[in-house]
Motif scaffolding. Sequence first.
Motif, PDB file in Angstrom:
ATOM      1  N   ARG A   1      36.128  45.948  37.371  1.00 10.97           N
ATOM      2  CA  ARG A   1      35.952  46.973  38.405  1.00 10.97           C
ATOM      3  C   ARG A   1      37.030  46.792  39.472  1.00 10.97           C
ATOM      4  O   ARG A   1      37.269  45.701  39.936  1.00 10.97           O
ATOM      5  CB  ARG A   1      34.567  46.870  39.031  1.00 10.97           C
ATOM      6  CG  ARG A   1      34.396  47.820  40.230  1.00 10.97           C
ATOM      7  CD  ARG A   1      32.997  47.962  40.736  1.00 10.97           C
ATOM      8  NE  ARG A   1      32.999  48.573  42.078  1.00 10.97           N
ATOM      9  CZ  ARG A   1      31.898  48.962  42.698  1.00 10.97           C
ATOM     10  NH1 ARG A   1      30.710  48.826  42.123  1.00 10.97           N
ATOM     11  NH2 ARG A   1      31.969  49.496  43.922  1.00 10.97           N
ATOM     12  N   ILE A   2      37.680  47.913  39.839  1.00 16.12           N
ATOM     13  CA  ILE A   2      38.707  47.894  40.886  1.00 16.12           C
ATOM     14  C   ILE A   2      38.311  48.890  41.958  1.00 16.12           C
ATOM     15  O   ILE A   2      38.050  50.056  41.656  1.00 16.12           O
ATOM     16  CB  ILE A   2      40.093  48.277  40.318  1.00 16.12           C
ATOM     17  CG1 ILE A   2      40.555  47.253  39.260  1.00 16.12           C
ATOM     18  CG2 ILE A   2      41.128  48.400  41.444  1.00 16.12           C
ATOM     19  CD1 ILE A   2      41.871  47.632  38.566  1.00 16.12           C
ATOM     20  N   ASP A   3      38.229  48.418  43.196  1.00 16.23           N
ATOM     21  CA  ASP A   3      37.986  49.314  44.333  1.00 16.23           C
ATOM     22  C   ASP A   3      39.232  49.355  45.206  1.00 16.23           C
ATOM     23  O   ASP A   3      39.861  48.323  45.426  1.00 16.23           O
ATOM     24  CB  ASP A   3      36.805  48.804  45.169  1.00 16.23           C
ATOM     25  CG  ASP A   3      35.472  48.972  44.440  1.00 16.23           C
ATOM     26  OD1 ASP A   3      35.090  48.042  43.697  1.00 16.23           O
ATOM     27  OD2 ASP A   3      34.833  50.041  44.568  1.00 16.23           O
TER      28      ASP A   3
ATOM     29  N   ARG B   1      40.324  54.113  32.182  1.00 18.38           N
ATOM     30  CA  ARG B   1      39.205  54.547  33.036  1.00 18.38           C
ATOM     31  C   ARG B   1      38.224  55.384  32.209  1.00 18.38           C
ATOM     32  O   ARG B   1      37.013  55.173  32.254  1.00 18.38           O
ATOM     33  CB  ARG B   1      39.709  55.388  34.212  1.00 18.38           C
ATOM     34  CG  ARG B   1      40.494  54.584  35.214  1.00 18.38           C
ATOM     35  CD  ARG B   1      41.006  55.456  36.330  1.00 18.38           C
ATOM     36  NE  ARG B   1      39.947  55.810  37.300  1.00 18.38           N
ATOM     37  CZ  ARG B   1      40.167  56.580  38.362  1.00 18.38           C
ATOM     38  NH1 ARG B   1      41.372  57.093  38.560  1.00 18.38           N
ATOM     39  NH2 ARG B   1      39.199  56.836  39.217  1.00 18.38           N
TER      40      ARG B   1
ATOM     41  N   ILE C   1      38.306  50.091  32.555  1.00 17.40           N
ATOM     42  CA  ILE C   1      38.528  49.863  33.989  1.00 17.40           C
ATOM     43  C   ILE C   1      37.627  50.835  34.755  1.00 17.40           C
ATOM     44  O   ILE C   1      37.634  52.038  34.491  1.00 17.40           O
ATOM     45  CB  ILE C   1      40.006  50.114  34.384  1.00 17.40           C
ATOM     46  CG1 ILE C   1      40.936  49.104  33.685  1.00 17.40           C
ATOM     47  CG2 ILE C   1      40.182  50.021  35.902  1.00 17.40           C
ATOM     48  CD1 ILE C   1      42.427  49.364  33.952  1.00 17.40           C
TER      49      ILE C   1
ATOM     50  N   LEU D   1      37.443  52.224  38.102  1.00 16.52           N
ATOM     51  CA  LEU D   1      38.286  52.286  39.313  1.00 16.52           C
ATOM     52  C   LEU D   1      37.673  53.268  40.314  1.00 16.52           C
ATOM     53  O   LEU D   1      37.402  54.416  39.959  1.00 16.52           O
ATOM     54  CB  LEU D   1      39.711  52.731  38.931  1.00 16.52           C
ATOM     55  CG  LEU D   1      40.767  52.537  40.025  1.00 16.52           C
ATOM     56  CD1 LEU D   1      42.076  52.054  39.442  1.00 16.52           C
ATOM     57  CD2 LEU D   1      40.977  53.803  40.819  1.00 16.52           C
TER      58      LEU D   1
ATOM     59  N   ILE E   1      48.135  47.546  40.205  1.00 18.17           N
ATOM     60  CA  ILE E   1      47.108  48.019  39.262  1.00 18.17           C
ATOM     61  C   ILE E   1      47.726  48.258  37.898  1.00 18.17           C
ATOM     62  O   ILE E   1      47.159  47.936  36.855  1.00 18.17           O
ATOM     63  CB  ILE E   1      46.408  49.282  39.798  1.00 18.17           C
ATOM     64  CG1 ILE E   1      45.482  48.890  40.948  1.00 18.17           C
ATOM     65  CG2 ILE E   1      45.628  49.996  38.686  1.00 18.17           C
ATOM     66  CD1 ILE E   1      44.767  50.046  41.604  1.00 18.17           C
TER      67      ILE E   1
END
Length: 244
Positions: free
Chosen positions: A2-4, A25, A30, A32, A165
Motif C-alpha cells: 500500500r502506498i499513500d 494498481r 499496488i 495507491l 514510486i
Amino acid sequence: MRIDIITIFPEFFSVLDVSLVGKARQSGLIDLRVHNLRDHTHDRHHTVDDTPYGGGAGMVMKPEPWGDAIDAILTDVHPLTEPTEQTDATDAAPLLIFPSPAGELFTQAMARELAEEPNLIFGCGRYEGIDQRVFDHYAEAGRVRLVSLGDYVLNGGEVAVMAMIEAVGRLIPGVVGNPESLVEESHEDGLLEYPSYTKPAAWRGLEVPPVLRSGNHGAVAAWRREQQLERTARVRPDLLPPAN
Ligand SMILES: Nc1ncccc1[N+](=O)[O-]
C-alpha cells in the motif's frame, strides 16, 4: 504494497493510472491512494503554509494539516491505536518518506529496500518545506526518512515521489512481466549497463558490434562486462568498485 501520497496537487498523480504502475494498481499489486493535504485544513481558505519563524523569504508548511493527514492514514493502515504484544511497532509502522534536497540520496539499493515495505507514506512538501516538528514527531513513533533524488532544487516533492514510486513499484514481484529484465540493468550490479543493439545489423553506416552476432555467449558476456566497466569508468568513476 500500500502506498499513500499526501500532496496539495493530487491531480499531479493521475499519470500513475497508466503504464506499469497503473496496471499494478488495477491488478491490486499496488494499492495507491492520493490524499489532498488541504482536506486536512479547517479554515475557509484551506491554509497550509505560513511565514517562517526567524524570518526569511518564502513560506513554511504548517504542522497541523500534516499531523491530521498522516494520523488519518496511520489509523486507516493500522486501526490499532497502540502496538499490541503481537505487533512490534517498528515492524508494523508504515515508513514515512519526505522528498527533500536535504535528504539521503535515493539509490537503486534504497529502491530495493523500499520495495520490501508493506506500507509507504510519501509526504510532498512545497514552498520552503515542512515544519521540522512533523519529521521529529513521527520519527519518535516510527520511521521517517528524508530522501533526495539529487543535488538540485525542485519546486516540490511530487516529481521526486513519482520517480521513487516508479523505481520501487517496478521491483515489486509481478509488476514487471519478465523479472529477468530487472537483473541486467544499470546500478543493479553497481555498474552502468552495457550498450544495446537490435536489428537492422547496419543502420546509416553504423554496424552492430560483430561479437553480438557471433553466437558465442561467453564472448558476448565478456564484451558486455568490459563495456560496463569502460562506460562506468568514463561516465561515473564514483561507482567503480575500490581497486583491490
Ligand atoms: N531535489 C529536491 N528538491 C525539492 C524537493 C525534493 C527534492 N528531492 O530531490 O527529493
